[in-house]
Design a protein around this motif. Structure first.
Motif, mmCIF file in Angstrom:
data_model
loop_
_atom_site.group_PDB
_atom_site.id
_atom_site.type_symbol
_atom_site.label_atom_id
_atom_site.label_comp_id
_atom_site.label_asym_id
_atom_site.label_seq_id
_atom_site.Cartn_x
_atom_site.Cartn_y
_atom_site.Cartn_z
ATOM 1 N N VAL A 1 24.753 -0.540 -5.418
ATOM 2 C CA VAL A 1 26.218 0.569 -5.397
ATOM 3 C C VAL A 1 27.583 -0.100 -4.566
ATOM 4 C CG1 VAL A 1 27.227 2.822 -5.826
ATOM 5 C CG2 VAL A 1 24.509 2.566 -6.185
ATOM 6 N N GLU A 2 28.581 -0.327 -5.032
ATOM 7 C CA GLU A 2 29.885 -0.459 -4.311
ATOM 8 C C GLU A 2 30.729 1.214 -4.690
ATOM 9 O OE1 GLU A 2 30.176 -5.381 -4.282
ATOM 10 O OE2 GLU A 2 31.849 -4.331 -5.630
ATOM 11 N N VAL A 3 31.181 0.869 -3.470
ATOM 12 C CA VAL A 3 32.458 1.708 -3.570
ATOM 13 C C VAL A 3 33.966 0.911 -3.268
ATOM 14 C CG1 VAL A 3 33.444 4.017 -2.476
ATOM 15 C CG2 VAL A 3 31.019 3.761 -2.821
ATOM 16 N N GLU A 4 34.685 1.333 -4.012
ATOM 17 C CA GLU A 4 35.912 0.574 -4.019
ATOM 18 C C GLU A 4 37.476 1.415 -3.731
ATOM 19 O OE1 GLU A 4 37.167 -2.904 -5.652
ATOM 20 O OE2 GLU A 4 37.896 -3.597 -4.697
ATOM 21 N N GLU A 5 38.119 1.395 -1.947
ATOM 22 C CA GLU A 5 39.368 2.318 -2.743
ATOM 23 C C GLU A 5 41.223 1.932 -2.897
ATOM 24 O OE1 GLU A 5 36.570 3.726 0.777
ATOM 25 O OE2 GLU A 5 37.818 1.623 0.129
ATOM 26 N N SER A 6 41.598 2.449 -3.766
ATOM 27 C CA SER A 6 42.930 2.000 -3.811
ATOM 28 C C SER A 6 43.781 2.629 -4.057
ATOM 29 C CB SER A 6 42.966 0.851 -5.226
ATOM 30 O OG SER A 6 42.620 1.896 -6.427
ATOM 31 N N GLY A 7 45.497 2.435 -3.494
ATOM 32 C CA GLY A 7 46.344 3.087 -4.258
ATOM 33 C C GLY A 7 47.038 3.241 -2.279
ATOM 34 N N GLY A 8 47.124 2.887 -1.332
ATOM 35 C CA GLY A 8 47.070 2.642 -0.389
ATOM 36 C C GLY A 8 48.101 2.554 -0.221
ATOM 37 N N GLY A 9 49.535 2.300 1.076
ATOM 38 C CA GLY A 9 50.240 2.148 1.338
ATOM 39 C C GLY A 9 51.147 2.562 2.054
ATOM 40 N N PHE A 10 52.695 2.450 2.068
ATOM 41 C CA PHE A 10 53.772 2.256 3.035
ATOM 42 C C PHE A 10 54.199 3.560 2.426
ATOM 43 C CE2 PHE A 10 56.433 1.928 6.708
ATOM 44 C CZ PHE A 10 57.407 2.659 6.576
ATOM 45 N N VAL A 11 54.560 4.869 3.089
ATOM 46 C CA VAL A 11 55.708 5.596 3.225
ATOM 47 C C VAL A 11 56.476 7.132 3.286
ATOM 48 C CG1 VAL A 11 53.896 7.287 2.510
ATOM 49 C CG2 VAL A 11 55.527 7.526 0.739
ATOM 50 N N GLN A 12 57.680 6.792 3.357
ATOM 51 C CA GLN A 12 57.921 7.900 4.100
ATOM 52 C C GLN A 12 57.861 9.214 4.328
ATOM 53 O OE1 GLN A 12 62.490 7.562 2.811
ATOM 54 N NE2 GLN A 12 62.717 5.767 4.438
ATOM 55 N N PRO A 13 57.980 9.914 5.310
ATOM 56 C CA PRO A 13 57.474 11.527 5.616
ATOM 57 C C PRO A 13 58.308 11.918 3.659
ATOM 58 C CG PRO A 13 58.417 10.969 7.594
ATOM 59 C CD PRO A 13 58.941 9.192 6.528
ATOM 60 N N GLY A 14 57.517 12.960 3.494
ATOM 61 C CA GLY A 14 57.962 13.710 2.325
ATOM 62 C C GLY A 14 58.202 13.184 1.201
ATOM 63 N N GLY A 15 57.193 11.935 1.268
ATOM 64 C CA GLY A 15 56.936 11.009 -0.082
ATOM 65 C C GLY A 15 55.104 11.223 -0.518
ATOM 66 N N SER A 16 55.475 10.889 -1.960
ATOM 67 C CA SER A 16 53.717 11.369 -1.848
ATOM 68 C C SER A 16 52.869 9.797 -2.225
ATOM 69 C CB SER A 16 53.686 11.466 -3.485
ATOM 70 O OG SER A 16 54.140 12.686 -2.988
ATOM 71 N N LEU A 17 51.425 10.444 -2.205
ATOM 72 C CA LEU A 17 50.821 8.612 -2.399
ATOM 73 C C LEU A 17 49.381 9.638 -3.690
ATOM 74 C CD1 LEU A 17 50.598 6.498 0.540
ATOM 75 C CD2 LEU A 17 51.673 5.984 -1.111
ATOM 76 N N ARG A 18 49.316 8.254 -4.407
ATOM 77 C CA ARG A 18 47.289 8.940 -5.087
ATOM 78 C C ARG A 18 46.765 7.513 -4.304
ATOM 79 N NH1 ARG A 18 44.988 8.931 -11.265
ATOM 80 N NH2 ARG A 18 44.831 10.839 -11.211
ATOM 81 N N LEU A 19 45.117 8.188 -3.879
ATOM 82 C CA LEU A 19 44.618 7.098 -3.316
ATOM 83 C C LEU A 19 43.319 7.350 -4.597
ATOM 84 C CD1 LEU A 19 43.860 7.688 0.324
ATOM 85 C CD2 LEU A 19 45.032 6.133 -0.700
#
Length: 122
Positions: A1-19
């Protein structure tokens, strides 16, 4: 079994990201899936968790800003992060409680991803 994340990064305060986090391999079923984070010099902490039935729980510091969801058909969990703050900066790890079948026996084990970096800074 493998578990893999994606979607991280750099963002300014108040911004959004989806992992996103996908589990793959010899999976019979997945119980809870969750997101944890670890900032430099700090212990790993639970951010959010979701059961197979869709019940959720969040740490107080992210309530109202983060939303955890999952697609059971894809063995995938998501973390929508809005109104990000510098204190959200950390490596975010995904954990999946996976049931597999070995020799007719169901075995449940926690699988962790390698993590994805989230940096919130101006």
């Amino acid at each position: 079994v493998e578990v893999e994340e994606s979607g991280g990064g750099f963002v300014q305060p108040g911004g959004s990201l989806r992992l996103s986090c996908a589990a793959s391999g010899s999976i019979f079923s997945i119980n809870a899936m969750g997101w944890f984070r670890q900032a430099p010099g700090k212990q790993r902490e639970l951010v959010a968790v979701i059961t197979s039935g869709g019940s959720t729980n969040y740490t107080d510091s992210v309530k109202g800003r983060f939303t955890i969801s999952r697609d059971n058909a894809k063995n995938t969990v998501y973390l929508q992060m809005d109104s990000l703050k510098p204190e959200d900066t950390a490596v975010y790890h995904c954990k999946a409680d996976v049931a597999t079948v070995l020799g007719g026996t169901v075995i449940i084990y926690d699988y962790w991803g390698q993590g994805t970096q989230v940096t919130v800074s101006s």
